[in-house]
Design an enzyme around this catalytic site. Structure first.
Site, PDB file in Angstrom:
ATOM      1  N   LYS A 175       0.845  61.941  11.465  1.00 53.01           N
ATOM      2  CA  LYS A 175       1.715  61.779  12.624  1.00 53.01           C
ATOM      3  C   LYS A 175       2.043  63.149  13.188  1.00 53.01           C
ATOM      4  CE  LYS A 175       6.138  60.416  13.222  1.00 53.01           C
ATOM      5  NZ  LYS A 175       7.292  59.526  13.101  1.00 53.01           N
ATOM      6  N   LYS A 177       3.858  65.659  15.465  1.00 51.10           N
ATOM      7  CA  LYS A 177       5.080  65.849  16.239  1.00 51.10           C
ATOM      8  C   LYS A 177       4.711  66.557  17.533  1.00 51.10           C
ATOM      9  CE  LYS A 177       8.482  64.155  13.716  1.00 51.10           C
ATOM     10  NZ  LYS A 177       9.316  63.053  14.259  1.00 51.10           N
ATOM     11  N   ASP A 207       4.421  61.590  17.906  1.00 52.65           N
ATOM     12  CA  ASP A 207       5.850  61.340  18.115  1.00 52.65           C
ATOM     13  C   ASP A 207       6.483  62.485  18.897  1.00 52.65           C
ATOM     14  OD1 ASP A 207       8.505  60.659  18.027  1.00 52.65           O
ATOM     15  OD2 ASP A 207       8.701  60.749  15.839  1.00 52.65           O
ATOM     16  N   GLU A 233       5.027  57.247  19.486  1.00 53.75           N
ATOM     17  CA  GLU A 233       6.399  56.904  19.105  1.00 53.75           C
ATOM     18  C   GLU A 233       7.392  57.536  20.083  1.00 53.75           C
ATOM     19  OE1 GLU A 233       6.976  57.539  14.953  1.00 53.75           O
ATOM     20  OE2 GLU A 233       9.167  57.628  15.107  1.00 53.75           O
ATOM     21  N   ASP A 258      11.791  54.194  18.210  1.00 53.12           N
ATOM     22  CA  ASP A 258      12.481  54.740  17.035  1.00 53.12           C
ATOM     23  C   ASP A 258      13.930  55.030  17.403  1.00 53.12           C
ATOM     24  OD1 ASP A 258      13.381  55.962  14.761  1.00 53.12           O
ATOM     25  OD2 ASP A 258      12.114  57.739  14.921  1.00 53.12           O
ATOM     26  N   LYS A 282      14.498  52.563   9.791  1.00 49.46           N
ATOM     27  CA  LYS A 282      15.003  53.632   8.921  1.00 49.46           C
ATOM     28  C   LYS A 282      16.359  53.195   8.395  1.00 49.46           C
ATOM     29  CE  LYS A 282      12.718  57.293  11.546  1.00 49.46           C
ATOM     30  NZ  LYS A 282      12.907  58.406  12.499  1.00 49.46           N
ATOM     31  N   GLU A 336       5.840  56.131   6.649  1.00 47.47           N
ATOM     32  CA  GLU A 336       5.746  57.591   6.496  1.00 47.47           C
ATOM     33  C   GLU A 336       6.792  58.118   5.512  1.00 47.47           C
ATOM     34  OE1 GLU A 336       6.236  58.263  10.717  1.00 47.47           O
ATOM     35  OE2 GLU A 336       8.358  58.684  10.404  1.00 47.47           O
TER      36      GLU A 336
HETATM   37 MN    MN Z   1      10.497  59.267  15.232  1.00 48.59          MN
END
Ligand code: MN
Length: 382
Positions: A175, A177, A207, A233, A258, A282, A336
């Site tokens: 993933k 960033k 993301d 994301e 998210d 989360k 993740e």
């Molecule tokens: Mn995120």
């Protein structure tokens, strides 16, 4: 109830709640769109009963208050100053009722409440001699495929990391960033990382952590789709659910929510608007395992796919995430939960294990982890 541990002679009572902030070093710099850090700070929560039992929980933020406004310092304070006195003397097995009491004491504070619930469930598991996933209805999986975060800020280091993770069979998905640099540069960086992933037989998801405008996203999404990126994301600001719905209706690449989704109400609204095709769950942002289950159920009812996100927990919080994820029917892109791998050390005696691209559910009652007292002393903030 002969032969089980369920016949308690008398209700247990909470006798003490202890909190401590620990600063655990990362193996390398971790960069987000608006922040970077070399350590992860965690609030370790220990709830004890008048018997011999102790439940352990933790609260982390993604390296500071930039994500939700929650900070480890504020979390420790609200627990010490406001939550502890509601809990002392109470039956720790009544965690639904206790969480409702905490809602009356403090609005919001989902992160702190998640840490308390985690410790209460660990404690309940130890009292009942059951793993936390059994308290939630039982597991449907033993392991979770995990994506590794590409966020070092250095392209060559990122490529070397991908190589190492694939070679060691620790991850097959990455993933990336985004949002730290102008979008043109960011897209060419992702293109190079996608080339590297293709060579390794791995996949890429990205993301930008709300860094883009709708204009940016309209430019980036077709490029990312063309590159074979499997999911984007939270491209836009968390409040911008209508623009997310516009993007989602025409995007060839799956959009995941998210930051937009913490509460059940937010999930319900985003589902009604069609703002995403996936949601990252989360524990911290929704206030615990069972409140995350409620979010998951709304998403499932709307046909929105689930994903097990992370704020980079140690093995304590990662164990809780794995117990929770173990109860979810479908996680098409896994998750993740790689906090323990990203940290140079841990705070439990047997950290979460990773192999074949998966994080493995720990054995044992409660969360299945044991705090390492020496590590707690070593990392405790003074
Ligand atoms: Mn995120």
């Amino acid at each position: 109830m002969e032969g089980t541990a369920l016949s308690l002679d008398q209700s247990p009572r909470i006798s003490s709640i202890e909190t401590a902030i620990l600063d655990v070093p990362f193996v390398r710099l971790q960069q987000f769109a608006r922040f970077e850090s070399r350590v992860q700070s965690t609030v370790l929560i220990r709830i004890r009963t008048d018997g011999e039992h102790e439940g352990v929980g933790e609260v982390v933020t993604p390296c500071g208050p930039w994500w939700s406004g929650d900070s480890v310092e504020a979390v420790k304070s609200i627990i010490d100053l406001y939550f502890a006195r509601e809990l002392i003397g109470a039956d720790p097995l009544k965690s639904c009722d206790l969480l409702c009491k905490l809602d009356k004491v403090a609005r919001g504070n989902a992160f702190a409440k998640a840490g308390i619930e985690m410790a209460l469930l660990d404690l309940a598991g130890k009292i009942y001699q059951m793993p936390v996933y059994d308290l939630l209805g039982g597991k449907v999986r033993d392991a979770l495929p995990v994506a590794w975060p590409i966020a070092s800020g250095n392209l060559e280091q990122d490529k070397a990391e991908m190589h190492k993770m694939v070679q060691q069979s620790l991850a097959r998905s990455f993933k990336v960033k985004m949002g730290m640099m102008p979008i043109v540069d960011d897209l060419s960086r992702v293109e190079q990382l996608c080339d590297e992933a293709a060579r390794l037989g791995a996949s890429i998801r990205v993301d930008p952590n709300e860094a883009w405008t709708e204009v940016d996203a309209r430019r980036a999404l077709p490029v990312l789709a063309e590159l074979g990126v499997e999911m984007v994301e939270q491209p836009l600001a968390r409040w911008n659910l209508k623009a997310m719905a516009r993007l989602n209706s025409s995007s060839a690449v799956a959009l995941m929510l998210d930051e937009s989704i913490c509460t059940t109400q937010e999930m319900f609204e985003a589902a009604a608007l069609g703002s995403g095709s996936m949601v990252s769950l989360k524990l911290m942002k929704s206030g615990g395992l069972r409140r995350s289950q409620a979010v998951a159920h709304i998403a499932e009812a709307a046909g929105i796919s689930l994903y097990m996100g992370t704020f980079l927990e140690t093995s304590v919080g990662t164990a809780a995430s794995l117990h929770f994820a173990a109860t979810l029917q479908s996680l098409p892109l896994g998750g993740e939960t790689i906090g323990p791998l990203l940290m140079a050390d841990d705070i439990v005696t047997c950290p979460i294990t990773y192999r074949d691209g998966c994080a493995h559910l720990p054995d044992g009652v409660g969360l299945g982890v044991t705090v390492d007292e020496e590590k707690v002393t070593e990392f405790k903030r003074r």
